[in-house]
Design a protein around this motif. Structure first.
Motif, mmCIF file in Angstrom:
data_model
loop_
_atom_site.group_PDB
_atom_site.id
_atom_site.type_symbol
_atom_site.label_atom_id
_atom_site.label_comp_id
_atom_site.label_asym_id
_atom_site.label_seq_id
_atom_site.Cartn_x
_atom_site.Cartn_y
_atom_site.Cartn_z
ATOM 1 N N ALA A 107 0.814 -1.221 0.000
ATOM 2 C CA ALA A 107 0.000 0.000 0.000
ATOM 3 C C ALA A 107 0.845 1.268 0.000
ATOM 4 O O ALA A 107 0.345 2.346 -0.331
ATOM 5 C CB ALA A 107 -0.931 -0.004 1.198
ATOM 6 N N LYS A 108 2.113 1.151 0.347
ATOM 7 C CA LYS A 108 2.987 2.321 0.378
ATOM 8 C C LYS A 108 3.465 2.724 -1.019
ATOM 9 O O LYS A 108 3.994 3.825 -1.195
ATOM 10 C CB LYS A 108 4.199 2.037 1.267
ATOM 11 C CG LYS A 108 3.836 1.810 2.732
ATOM 12 C CD LYS A 108 5.062 1.427 3.544
ATOM 13 C CE LYS A 108 4.704 1.121 4.990
ATOM 14 N NZ LYS A 108 5.906 0.687 5.771
ATOM 15 N N ASP A 113 -2.762 2.077 -5.429
ATOM 16 C CA ASP A 113 -4.197 2.367 -5.329
ATOM 17 C C ASP A 113 -4.951 1.962 -6.583
ATOM 18 O O ASP A 113 -6.115 1.556 -6.523
ATOM 19 C CB ASP A 113 -4.426 3.855 -5.053
ATOM 20 C CG ASP A 113 -4.127 4.218 -3.610
ATOM 21 O OD1 ASP A 113 -3.983 3.278 -2.797
ATOM 22 O OD2 ASP A 113 -4.033 5.415 -3.293
ATOM 23 N N LYS A 116 -5.676 -1.691 -6.265
ATOM 24 C CA LYS A 116 -6.640 -1.948 -5.197
ATOM 25 C C LYS A 116 -8.051 -1.552 -5.602
ATOM 26 O O LYS A 116 -9.027 -2.213 -5.218
ATOM 27 C CB LYS A 116 -6.210 -1.183 -3.938
ATOM 28 C CG LYS A 116 -6.871 -1.679 -2.665
ATOM 29 C CD LYS A 116 -6.423 -3.080 -2.303
ATOM 30 C CE LYS A 116 -7.002 -3.513 -0.956
ATOM 31 N NZ LYS A 116 -6.677 -4.919 -0.636
ATOM 32 N N GLU A 140 -4.918 -8.248 4.050
ATOM 33 C CA GLU A 140 -3.758 -7.449 3.647
ATOM 34 C C GLU A 140 -3.295 -7.773 2.232
ATOM 35 O O GLU A 140 -2.466 -7.070 1.678
ATOM 36 C CB GLU A 140 -2.605 -7.666 4.631
ATOM 37 C CG GLU A 140 -2.803 -7.009 5.982
ATOM 38 C CD GLU A 140 -1.500 -6.877 6.742
ATOM 39 O OE1 GLU A 140 -0.654 -7.800 6.648
ATOM 40 O OE2 GLU A 140 -1.318 -5.860 7.418
ATOM 41 N N THR A 173 3.729 -2.047 -8.060
ATOM 42 C CA THR A 173 4.485 -2.272 -6.830
ATOM 43 C C THR A 173 5.993 -2.110 -7.023
ATOM 44 O O THR A 173 6.751 -2.310 -6.077
ATOM 45 C CB THR A 173 4.201 -3.688 -6.286
ATOM 46 O OG1 THR A 173 4.475 -4.659 -7.306
ATOM 47 C CG2 THR A 173 2.751 -3.813 -5.838
#
Length: 264
Positions: A107-108, A113, A116, A140, A173
């Motif tokens: 998520a960092k 996003d 997701k 997660e 990612t």
């Protein structure tokens, strides 16, 4: 000059001799190239138990006992989806010695996003047995597979759409390698009147490169555990065997051919 090859198959055979009745197979071994630095572990899927269907009468009798425990079994599967996910990330980091991200670390990433937002957890739902209605995946993790009736294995191994999905996730990612885990409990070998059966845990670990190509695949299966189907502890004991099973799977995954030159 005579060239002798020590095959990974031979090494794997030696490994299995020390593993009791475990079945371990590396369908495709993997060695990370020097330019691969980052690995993302997107999730570990746990399917509902595969219930026996034959002999019909005996299987029905046994399945009734299992279904009576369904609420507790489902809760255990949900818990283990978290545990397996973390265990896989830790195991791959140790085995491959790569910078490994999973869970909150995904998520960092600034473009995560976008991945997701496209997540479809409804695709984890399955039909057929209302007592076991879903494939479990850690909260997660990220669910980016386009599943039909919760069928993880078929999509991973056969869908032409997977390559594009993997490319999107590795890009988001900032990783060159992506890993997915998948496990399921299988019940078979039912005895007369459904008195007993065998319970096994089957698992696959898949590695994909940033082009979406499958570059590593290892499979593991625990030894059969004979049980009556009446006690949750039997399910938990088999589920708890995943950590040791994974260790053998990852060893098989990274076995390589070695060349030895022997001069006559």
């Amino acid at each position: 000059m005579k060239i002798l090859r020590t095959l990974s198959v031979l090494s794997l055979a030696l490994l299995l001799n020390g593993c009791g009745n475990l079945r371990i197979k590396a369908y495709q071994t993997y060695q990370a190239p020097a330019d691969v630095k980052n690995l993302v572990v997107t999730g570990f899927y746990i399917a509902p138990p595969q219930l026996p269907t034959v002999p019909a009468g005996d299987a029905d009798a046994f399945n009734k006992k299992v279904e009576a425990l369904s609420e507790k079994i489902n809760a255990s599967l949900a818990t283990n989806s978290d545990r397996y996910y973390n265990t896989l990330a830790e195991g791959l980091q140790m085995q491959l010695n790569l910078n490994t991200i999973a869970g909150a670390d995904m998520a960092k990433k600034p473009r995560f996003d976008r991945v997701k937002q496209k997540e479809e957890r409804e695709l984890l739902k399955v039909t057929g047995n209302p007592k076991f209605p879903t494939v479990y995946l850690s909260e997660e993790a990220v669910q980016f597979l386009e599943l039909e009736n919760g069928d993880v294995k078929t999509f991973i191994e056969e869908s032409p759409r997977l390559r594009s999905a993997v490319r999107n996730v590795t890009k988001a990612t900032e990783c060159e390698l992506l890993a997915i885990g998948y496990a399921r409990l299988v019940i078979d070998k039912v005895t007369t009147y459904g008195a007993k059966a065998n319970l096994r845990l089957l698992a696959d670990i898949y590695l994909f490169d940033e082009k979406g190509e499958l570059v590593g695949h290892t499979y593991g299966e625990t030894e059969p555990h004979t049980f009556t189907g009446e006690y949750l502890g039997d399910f938990n004991d088999v589920l708890a065997s995943y950590t040791s099973l994974q260790a053998e799977m990852l060893t098989a995954l990274t076995l390589v051919e070695e060349e030895k030159v022997d001069e006559d």
